[in-house]
Design a protein around this motif. Structure first.
Motif, PDB file in Angstrom:
ATOM      1  N   THR A  87       0.785  -1.352   0.167  1.00  0.00           N
ATOM      2  CA  THR A  87       0.072   0.014  -0.042  1.00  0.00           C
ATOM      3  C   THR A  87       0.815   1.228   0.225  1.00  0.00           C
ATOM      4  N   THR A  88       2.186   1.200   0.445  1.00  0.00           N
ATOM      5  CA  THR A  88       3.157   2.479   0.590  1.00  0.00           C
ATOM      6  C   THR A  88       2.925   3.076  -1.014  1.00  0.00           C
ATOM      7  N   ARG A  89       2.983   4.544  -0.881  1.00  0.00           N
ATOM      8  CA  ARG A  89       2.850   5.275  -1.934  1.00  0.00           C
ATOM      9  C   ARG A  89       4.279   5.649  -2.249  1.00  0.00           C
ATOM     10  N   ALA A  90       5.479   5.166  -1.469  1.00  0.00           N
ATOM     11  CA  ALA A  90       6.740   5.697  -1.703  1.00  0.00           C
ATOM     12  C   ALA A  90       7.344   4.756  -2.845  1.00  0.00           C
ATOM     13  N   PHE A  91       6.801   3.505  -3.503  1.00  0.00           N
ATOM     14  CA  PHE A  91       7.398   2.713  -4.177  1.00  0.00           C
ATOM     15  C   PHE A  91       6.599   2.824  -5.802  1.00  0.00           C
TER      16      PHE A  91
END
Length: 160
Positions: A87-91
């Motif tokens: 779910t991370t938006r960092a990837f």
């Protein structure tokens, strides 16, 4: 818990990986180092896969380690993003797939289905898939070995 007796005058890694098994340990060490020295993978995808395996293995110094490429390392909150790879938006897609592959390789390699491989092959070349697979094998085997034997909590990582 340290399982192997380490003489006071010995470095734990050098003793376990060299002195105790001189026909195997140095070769394993060379493979482990080659993963870092010869990778062509981007730093973020490399570290996402490596850290996900470290999280699964529980290897203390693998969790503390950050790969350094010419002074560049992933950001301090990167390990938390790896834990939340779904779910991370960092990837970006490649980094997310690297973390997913690492988790599935370590926990459910029989479940790597056609749908997964279609996504992987859309993002990675065959060469990169083989390279990443070899990296995963190294981290899974050697991080787990260090953790199971308890040497991960008594060692200082050598510089590569």
């Amino acid at each position: 818990m340290l399982v192997i007796d380490i003489p006071e005058d010995k470095d734990p890694i050098g003793h376990v990986w060299g002195d105790l098994v001189p026909g195997i340990g140095p070769a394993a060490s060379q493979f482990s180092l080659a993963v870092y020295e010869h990778t062509t993978l981007g730093l973020r995808e490399f570290e996402a896969a490596r850290l996900r395996v470290a999280q699964i293995n529980g290897c203390v110094f693998c969790l503390d380690w950050r790969t350094d490429r010419d002074g560049e390392k992933v950001e301090d909150d990167f390990p938390a993003a790896v834990e939340e790879w779904r779910t991370t938006r960092a990837f970006d897609e490649r980094t997310r797939l690297a973390a997913e592959y690492a988790e599935r390789y370590a926990l459910d390699h029989h479940g790597l289905d056609e749908s997964f491989w279609t996504r992987m092959k859309a993002a990675y070349s065959d060469r990169e898939i083989v390279e990443l697979s070899m990296c995963l094998g190294s981290w899974l085997a050697f991080g787990r070995l260090n953790h199971v034997l308890g040497i991960d909590s008594v060692c200082v990582l050598p510089s590569h």
